[in-house]
Design a protein around this motif. Sequence first.
Motif, PDB file in Angstrom:
ATOM      1  N   GLY A  11       0.429  -0.791  -0.294  1.00  0.00           N
ATOM      2  CA  GLY A  11      -0.112  -0.126   0.584  1.00  0.00           C
ATOM      3  C   GLY A  11       0.987   1.403  -0.208  1.00  0.00           C
ATOM      4  N   LEU A  12       1.664   1.371   0.739  1.00  0.00           N
ATOM      5  CA  LEU A  12       2.900   2.459   0.827  1.00  0.00           C
ATOM      6  C   LEU A  12       3.384   2.017  -0.348  1.00  0.00           C
ATOM      7  N   SER A  13       3.688   1.129  -1.404  1.00  0.00           N
ATOM      8  CA  SER A  13       4.599   1.582  -2.533  1.00  0.00           C
ATOM      9  C   SER A  13       3.511   2.064  -3.002  1.00  0.00           C
ATOM     10  N   PHE A  15       1.332   4.388  -2.823  1.00  0.00           N
ATOM     11  CA  PHE A  15       1.568   5.494  -2.504  1.00  0.00           C
ATOM     12  C   PHE A  15       2.735   6.088  -2.655  1.00  0.00           C
ATOM     13  N   GLY A  79      -3.772   1.754  -0.418  1.00  0.00           N
ATOM     14  CA  GLY A  79      -2.872   2.531  -0.795  1.00  0.00           C
ATOM     15  C   GLY A  79      -3.340   3.302  -2.072  1.00  0.00           C
ATOM     16  N   SER A 113      -4.784  -1.333  -9.696  1.00  0.00           N
ATOM     17  CA  SER A 113      -3.737  -2.423  -8.956  1.00  0.00           C
ATOM     18  C   SER A 113      -5.059  -3.922  -9.017  1.00  0.00           C
TER      19      SER A 113
END
Length: 150
Positions: A11-13, A15, A79, A113
């Motif tokens: 998720g952070l990737s 973002f 994300g 995604s």
Amino acid sequence: MKRWMPGIVIGLSLFVINVAARIVVDVSGQGDDVDAEFTVGLYATIAMGVVAAVGGAWWAVRKPVEHVIAELGLGLVGGVLLAVFIGPLIVGLNPFAGAEWLVMQIVFFAVVSGLGAFVGFLMVMMFGADYRSKHLKRVERHYGKQKSRR
């Protein structure tokens, strides 16, 4: 917490990729150039799909399908929501400027995604390296040995 860490990383990737693309467009001063903005957005979208595909492949090897859907799905949703709601704020835009645009971004990023993760999962499944295929191979070997003993 250890179980959810890969989902958080995915998720952070997503973002970070989205925010990096927004910053590149903002810093380069090409916010008015539709072609440049489209090109950067296209590369960012491809990168997001690849990250989701790698995540789907990684989970498919290690976890059953229901865990893939729950853990990876939660990471992807997180994300996407971060990219749509927080990403514009970082470069000084209002994410709530238009409801249609907001919904369109959410749907677009979710589809990219989701398709990326699905393609990654299918690639692993196609080669018989997913969790279920490996389990079925172990069962076949076990019962094959028992049958040969009789």
